[in-house]
Design an enzyme around this catalytic site. Structure first.
Site: not given
Ligand SMILES: [Zn+2]
Length: 584
Positions: A189, A248, A393, A435
């Site tokens: 990511s 993150d 995710d 992403d």
């Molecule tokens: Zn991931």
């Protein structure tokens, strides 16, 4: 044999080639070959030589002109880069730009070796309709399997026809986007969000930089982010919203420059330094001074104070958030609703599992999105807002498809909120994209009422699949229950050893595998005795604890001024270009 000058030169050249072939380096230029640079975008220029060189032997030209004439200043020469072994030299020039658009050929030569890269410097396209605001919605890891399952669970389907579309389905422009990075076909990511935020490729775990060879994570050659660019050139407002930690990868990519996404304490400082106007999500453990229980900082900086003293309104609960939103004076807002990642929609809005006992007042992604838009739209120069549905995710890695899909529905409702804002104004570009993907597919249904020896025999495929029986009688857009007797059969194509239970995990997010004494991940025995559970041997390295990202293209949908550039197959770095081209 008499060692003539000629022979010595040949031997030395052979040695150098030997080093470059066997050693570690080739001459490297950053930005890399085929980089597309926005005219006026700031970046660091670096050349790494493959050995220790004499500064006199260095020749670097750009379109045949010495680089100092293009950038107007000399680079710093580093004879032996720190922590680089074998020893090697480099030159680095920070914070430069090229104002004139065109094709650029960069040649670096150290008297023995030579490297050539080509850059495209592009202008903002004046033909493109202009937007006052840009909203980038990133569904982290959101793949076509997530979208389809979300549409089935949220909108319903009968005799092959859906009752309605997802909000992200209903946008006039669509493209497939490639997500691979500098170092690998599989992105994480960090470098994929970095491509959106800077228009430049990067490497796994790197943010806002080209990952160079030095061990220091903070000296890598930087590229300017869209946040920095719109603040510097247009005094626009910027918002970052996520249900993960705000440090993150995806939210951090909007502001940070580091080789390692894990440097979260420093990323907190970087988020403050870019003067972000609205910042919401989790990650308060990196705001709290180390003396406070639960802090993950290694210093006593209290970032709540830092932000408060800089004029931010701070919200730590849903109630405080709505107070902040309804106060017209709120122009800068910090929302911190969890020490770590927030709880996913299934646990936060319905099951009250996860950590909702410790953090009972977490707003959902839709509330945060609406509040961010309310506050940002008070800024006269317009805004750039990035909203991340991160937990799609974070539920897909541990193979918990139900949680991933419920979060996809929540993300789609946040898209709906953004579109609702834009619809009234016609001056806002909205981009909805993932992403990267996960290997998730719907193969049929699982019917508890089917007579069968094993659970797997209760899976219906082709005609046997029929339709699942999820219902949304309270019309909130979410299935009233995920634990229905006839469910979707959804599987991930890559996984560690785990027990497949063919059922939703109602007690909390799935933990498929645990580490054994050898450091290998083995199936989590907790699920062994679930009726019908079967052990699946993993198809990933045994050091993999979860499912991983896949290289499949992601889907980008767009609406508003500048969206017309979205079509066909695009590279992820082009999403940045779509955004900057829409800037006034
Ligand atoms: Zn991931």
């Amino acid at each position: 044999m008499k060692l003539t000058k000629g022979i010595i030169t040949v031997l030395a050249a052979a040695l150098a080639v030997a080093i470059s072939v066997t050693g570690s380096y080739a001459l490297t230029i950053y930005p890399i070959d085929r980089a597309a640079i926005l005219a006026g975008q700031r970046f660091d220029f670096k050349v790494e030589f493959d050995r220790v060189v004499n500064i006199q032997d260095i020749k670097v030209t750009i379109n045949g002109k010495d680089y100092t004439r293009v950038f107007g200043k000399n680079a710093e020469f580093i004879e032996k880069e720190k922590g680089v072994n074998p020893e090697a030299s480099a030159i680095i020039l920070r914070d430069v730009e090229i104002k004139t658009h065109g094709k650029y050929t960069v040649v670096a030569d150290d008297g023995m070796n030579r490297k050539v890269v080509a850059w495209e410097v592009y202008p903002i396209n004046r033909e493109i309709k202009k937007a006052k605001n840009i909203i980038l919605m990133i569904g982290d890891g959101m793949s076509i399997g997530h979208r389809t399952a979300a549409r089935i669970l949220s909108k319903g389907i009968t005799e092959g026809k859906y009752h309605s579309k997802l909000s992200m389905d209903d946008m006039p422009h669509m493209a497939l986007v490639g997500t691979s990075g500098v170092d690998s076909v599989i992105t994480d990511s960090a470098n994929s969000a970095s491509a959106y935020a800077t228009g430049h490729k990067s490497s796994v775990n790197a943010l806002g930089v080209y990952a160079d060879r030095t061990p220091d994570p903070f000296d890598d050659p930087k590229v300017e982010t869209i946040t920095e660019y719109v603040k510097r050139t247009r005094k626009m407002a910027v918002g970052i919203v996520t249900d993960a930690e705000v440090q993150d990868a995806t939210p951090a990519a909007m502001a940070a420059h580091t080789r390692r996404r894990a440097t979260k304490a420093e990323i907190t400082q970087m988020l403050f330094d870019v003067d972000v106007d609205v910042l919401m999500g989790g990650g308060s453990a990196y705001f709290l001074p180390m003396s406070t229980p639960g802090s993950k900082r290694k210093d006593n900086t209290d970032f709540f104070n830092v932000f408060r003293n800089a004029g931010y309104t701070i919200a730590t609960t849903k109630a405080e958030l709505s107070d902040a939103a309804s106060n017209p004076k709120t122009m800068k807002l910090l929302g911190q609703f969890h020490t770590g990642n927030m709880d996913c929609a299934l646990d936060n809005l319905f099951l009250r599992k996860g950590t909702t006992d410790k953090f009972p007042e977490q707003p959902g992604l839709v509330e945060m999105t609406k509040t961010a838009i309310d506050v940002l739209s008070r800024h006269k120069n317009g805004f750039v807002l990035m909203v991340e549905g991160a937990l799609i995710d974070k539920a897909s890695h541990p193979l918990d498809w139900e949680r991933a899909v419920i979060d996809t529905i929540q993300f789609d409702k946040a898209v709906e909120a953004a579109k609702g804002f834009a619809k009234k104004r016609k001056d806002t570009l909205i981009l909805v994209v993932a992403d990267h993907t996960h290997g998730i597919n719907i193969v049929g249904t699982i019917d508890d009422n089917k007579e069968a020896e094993q659970m797997r025999d209760k899976i219906g495929v082709y005609a046997d699949a029929g339709y699942p029986d999820y219902k949304d009688e309270d019309k909130d857009g979410y299935p009233d229950s995920i634990d229905v007797s006839k469910r979707l059969a959804v599987f991930f194509n890559n996984f560690p050893d785990y027990y497949e239970t063919f059922r939703p995990k109602l007690d909390g997010r799935f933990v498929p595998a645990v580490k054994n004494e050898k450091g290998h991940y083995v199936a989590n025995e907790k699920y062994k005795d679930v009726p019908g559970a079967v052990l699946r041997t993993g198809n990933l390295p045994r050091k993999a604890s979860d499912g991983v990202h896949t290289a499949d293209d992601v889907v980008l949908t767009a609406d508003g001024p500048g969206a017309e550039r979205v079509h066909g197959f695009m590279d992820n770095t082009e999403v940045f270009r779509v955004m900057v081209n829409a800037l006034r």
